[in-house]
Motif scaffolding. Structure first.
Motif, PDB file in Angstrom:
ATOM      1  N   TYR A  51       0.877  -1.039   0.118  1.00 46.82           N
ATOM      2  CA  TYR A  51       0.020   0.002   0.034  1.00 46.82           C
ATOM      3  C   TYR A  51       0.888   0.947  -0.113  1.00 46.82           C
ATOM      4  N   GLY A  52       1.032   1.835  -0.896  1.00 51.96           N
ATOM      5  CA  GLY A  52       2.211   3.011  -1.188  1.00 51.96           C
ATOM      6  C   GLY A  52       3.495   2.247  -1.017  1.00 51.96           C
ATOM      7  N   ASN A  53       4.175   2.962   0.125  1.00 46.66           N
ATOM      8  CA  ASN A  53       5.627   2.396   0.546  1.00 46.66           C
ATOM      9  C   ASN A  53       5.511   1.309   1.361  1.00 46.66           C
ATOM     10  N   ILE A  54       4.213   1.044   1.854  1.00 41.82           N
ATOM     11  CA  ILE A  54       4.134  -0.082   3.223  1.00 41.82           C
ATOM     12  C   ILE A  54       3.860  -1.270   2.325  1.00 41.82           C
ATOM     13  N   GLN A  55       4.538  -2.498   2.913  1.00 39.05           N
ATOM     14  CA  GLN A  55       4.596  -3.563   2.620  1.00 39.05           C
ATOM     15  C   GLN A  55       3.724  -4.558   3.409  1.00 39.05           C
ATOM     16  N   ALA A  56       2.656  -4.846   2.725  1.00 39.94           N
ATOM     17  CA  ALA A  56       1.709  -5.719   3.370  1.00 39.94           C
ATOM     18  C   ALA A  56       1.640  -7.098   3.379  1.00 39.94           C
ATOM     19  N   ILE A  57       2.233  -7.544   2.402  1.00 43.16           N
ATOM     20  CA  ILE A  57       2.329  -9.043   1.995  1.00 43.16           C
ATOM     21  C   ILE A  57       3.821  -9.110   1.633  1.00 43.16           C
ATOM     22  N   LYS A  58       4.729 -10.271   2.255  1.00 37.74           N
ATOM     23  CA  LYS A  58       5.924 -10.350   2.187  1.00 37.74           C
ATOM     24  C   LYS A  58       6.373 -11.700   1.597  1.00 37.74           C
ATOM     25  N   ASP A  59       6.417 -12.019   0.384  1.00 38.86           N
ATOM     26  CA  ASP A  59       6.787 -13.361  -0.156  1.00 38.86           C
ATOM     27  C   ASP A  59       6.082 -14.526   0.338  1.00 38.86           C
ATOM     28  N   VAL A  60       4.608 -14.344   0.205  1.00 41.16           N
ATOM     29  CA  VAL A  60       3.619 -15.298   0.654  1.00 41.16           C
ATOM     30  C   VAL A  60       3.381 -16.322  -0.396  1.00 41.16           C
ATOM     31  N   SER A  61       3.482 -17.593   0.040  1.00 43.44           N
ATOM     32  CA  SER A  61       3.171 -18.573  -1.046  1.00 43.44           C
ATOM     33  C   SER A  61       1.958 -19.499  -0.237  1.00 43.44           C
ATOM     34  N   LEU A  62       0.968 -19.959  -1.097  1.00 42.24           N
ATOM     35  CA  LEU A  62      -0.038 -20.860  -0.415  1.00 42.24           C
ATOM     36  C   LEU A  62      -0.414 -21.725  -1.676  1.00 42.24           C
ATOM     37  N   GLU A  63      -1.104 -22.811  -1.278  1.00 42.24           N
ATOM     38  CA  GLU A  63      -1.989 -23.597  -2.282  1.00 42.24           C
ATOM     39  C   GLU A  63      -3.378 -23.920  -1.533  1.00 42.24           C
ATOM     40  N   ILE A  64      -4.300 -24.272  -2.592  1.00 37.06           N
ATOM     41  CA  ILE A  64      -5.731 -24.620  -2.231  1.00 37.06           C
ATOM     42  C   ILE A  64      -5.966 -25.642  -3.208  1.00 37.06           C
ATOM     43  N   ASN A  65      -6.018 -26.813  -2.634  1.00 37.96           N
ATOM     44  CA  ASN A  65      -6.675 -28.157  -3.524  1.00 37.96           C
ATOM     45  C   ASN A  65      -8.124 -27.901  -3.936  1.00 37.96           C
ATOM     46  N   GLN A  66      -8.501 -28.356  -4.953  1.00 39.44           N
ATOM     47  CA  GLN A  66     -10.018 -28.413  -5.137  1.00 39.44           C
ATOM     48  C   GLN A  66     -10.980 -29.195  -3.927  1.00 39.44           C
ATOM     49  N   GLY A  67     -11.988 -28.511  -3.577  1.00 38.14           N
ATOM     50  CA  GLY A  67     -12.781 -29.345  -2.457  1.00 38.14           C
ATOM     51  C   GLY A  67     -12.369 -28.967  -1.245  1.00 38.14           C
ATOM     52  N   GLU A  68     -11.276 -28.264  -0.872  1.00 40.55           N
ATOM     53  CA  GLU A  68     -10.948 -27.934   0.390  1.00 40.55           C
ATOM     54  C   GLU A  68     -11.395 -26.945   1.129  1.00 40.55           C
ATOM     55  N   ILE A  69     -11.354 -26.919   2.074  1.00 45.96           N
ATOM     56  CA  ILE A  69     -11.446 -25.584   3.163  1.00 45.96           C
ATOM     57  C   ILE A  69     -10.286 -25.191   3.830  1.00 45.96           C
ATOM     58  N   VAL A  70      -9.861 -24.019   3.345  1.00 47.30           N
ATOM     59  CA  VAL A  70      -8.462 -23.699   3.851  1.00 47.30           C
ATOM     60  C   VAL A  70      -8.536 -22.239   4.528  1.00 47.30           C
ATOM     61  N   THR A  71      -8.168 -22.191   5.814  1.00 51.34           N
ATOM     62  CA  THR A  71      -8.372 -20.971   6.639  1.00 51.34           C
ATOM     63  C   THR A  71      -7.004 -20.356   6.669  1.00 51.34           C
ATOM     64  N   LEU A  72      -7.192 -19.051   6.747  1.00 50.51           N
ATOM     65  CA  LEU A  72      -6.157 -17.985   7.197  1.00 50.51           C
ATOM     66  C   LEU A  72      -6.328 -17.484   8.433  1.00 50.51           C
ATOM     67  N   ILE A  73      -5.465 -17.694   9.363  1.00 52.78           N
ATOM     68  CA  ILE A  73      -5.776 -16.938  10.702  1.00 52.78           C
ATOM     69  C   ILE A  73      -4.564 -16.239  11.005  1.00 52.78           C
ATOM     70  N   GLY A  74      -4.651 -15.160  11.897  1.00 50.77           N
ATOM     71  CA  GLY A  74      -3.729 -14.238  12.241  1.00 50.77           C
ATOM     72  C   GLY A  74      -4.320 -13.043  12.860  1.00 50.77           C
ATOM     73  N   ALA A  75      -3.506 -12.382  13.544  1.00 49.08           N
ATOM     74  CA  ALA A  75      -3.973 -10.862  14.235  1.00 49.08           C
ATOM     75  C   ALA A  75      -4.550  -9.938  13.191  1.00 49.08           C
ATOM     76  N   ASN A  76      -5.199  -8.978  13.733  1.00 45.72           N
ATOM     77  CA  ASN A  76      -5.662  -7.726  12.803  1.00 45.72           C
ATOM     78  C   ASN A  76      -4.741  -7.299  12.249  1.00 45.72           C
ATOM     79  N   GLY A  77      -4.684  -6.743  11.056  1.00 43.82           N
ATOM     80  CA  GLY A  77      -3.388  -6.095  10.451  1.00 43.82           C
ATOM     81  C   GLY A  77      -2.327  -6.982  10.004  1.00 43.82           C
ATOM     82  N   ALA A  78      -2.814  -8.264  10.038  1.00 41.43           N
ATOM     83  CA  ALA A  78      -1.538  -9.358   9.604  1.00 41.43           C
ATOM     84  C   ALA A  78      -1.429  -9.378   8.128  1.00 41.43           C
ATOM     85  N   GLY A  79      -2.392  -9.207   7.524  1.00 41.28           N
ATOM     86  CA  GLY A  79      -2.331  -8.981   5.705  1.00 41.28           C
ATOM     87  C   GLY A  79      -3.392  -9.995   5.143  1.00 41.28           C
ATOM     88  N   LYS A  80      -4.165 -10.435   5.950  1.00 48.34           N
ATOM     89  CA  LYS A  80      -5.191 -11.784   5.683  1.00 48.34           C
ATOM     90  C   LYS A  80      -6.028 -11.118   4.569  1.00 48.34           C
TER      91      LYS A  80
END
Length: 235
Positions: A11-40
């Motif tokens: 966001y402008g000069n502020i880096q909100a996501i740093k080298d994130v990699s993830l994958e989701i397979n068909q039919g899954e429920i994948v959840t992202l958890i983390g504190a407020n402002g973590a980048g979810k």
């Protein structure tokens, strides 16, 4: 189904996501958890085309979608239910749902999907002609989810569906998320309520300050003391 490889988002000069990699397979429920402002939420917005990554790639069914227009991504089969529901307050429940099917032309199938949404959310059927702004928070959450389903997504992105809802309604919403998943829709869920999220997820990614710091199956993370201390209040 979805592969995120080393993305960086600013966001402008502020880096909100740093080298994130993830994958989701068909039919899954994948959840992202983390504190407020973590980048979810930023991550979901990048997948659905509302934000463009500066670096890295997002592949959906082996096609690159990073930086594509949001409507193109909806057409390819990804629907996003944003945080805070964002229903069109001065339109009726029915009109909001019609907007969900905006890109579709298959009238008979759209009618069938209306029926499916009303089966999942009987409350919306009762309120069909009501202005959306007059609905309760829980009803608006149901409407936002119903509207996303009208696009017939292969992948549904849900951002904080339980936010601000009474505990009983939270249970209802999570039960419906499981039902949606059973009908064949893959789900990526962002949720502050880590206990509820882990109870329905196949796999979990934990995000802290824009980085993935832990990942694994829901069972593995349920058994992790590190996760329990950080997100589940040590229970």
């Amino acid at each position: 189904m979805l592969k995120v490889n080393g993305i960086n988002v600013y966001y402008g000069n502020i880096q909100a996501i740093k080298d994130v990699s993830l994958e989701i397979n068909q039919g899954e429920i994948v959840t992202l958890i983390g504190a407020n402002g973590a980048g979810k939420s930023t991550l979901l917005k990048t997948i659905s085309g509302l934000l463009k990554p500066k670096k890295g790639e997002v592949l959906f069914q082996d096609k690159s979608i990073a930086g594509k227009a949001a409507q193109t991504i909806v057409k390819q089969g990804i629907s996003h239910v944003p945080e805070g529901r964002r229903v069109f307050a001065n339109m009726t429940v029915e009109e909001n749902l019609e907007l969900g099917a905006y890109l579709r032309k298959d009238k008979a199938e759209i009618k069938r999907d209306f029926e499916k949404v009303f089966e999942l959310f009987p409350r919306l059927l009762e309120r069909k002609k009501q202005q959306s702004g007059t609905l309760s928070g829980g009803e608006q959450q149901m409407l936002a989810m119903g509207r996303a389903l009208m696009a017939r997504p292969k992948l549904l992105l849900l951002d904080e569906p339980s936010m601000g809802l009474a505990p009983l309604l939270v249970k209802t919403i999570f039960r419906i998320i499981e039902e949606i998943n059973k009908t064949g829709t893959t789900i990526l869920l962002v949720e502050q309520n880590a206990n509820m999220a882990l109870s329905i997820a196949d796999r979990v990614y934990v995000i802290e300050t824009g980085k993935v710091v832990l990942s694994g199956t829901a069972d593995e993370l349920n058994a992790s003391d590190q996760l329990k201390m950080a997100y589940l209040g040590g229970h």
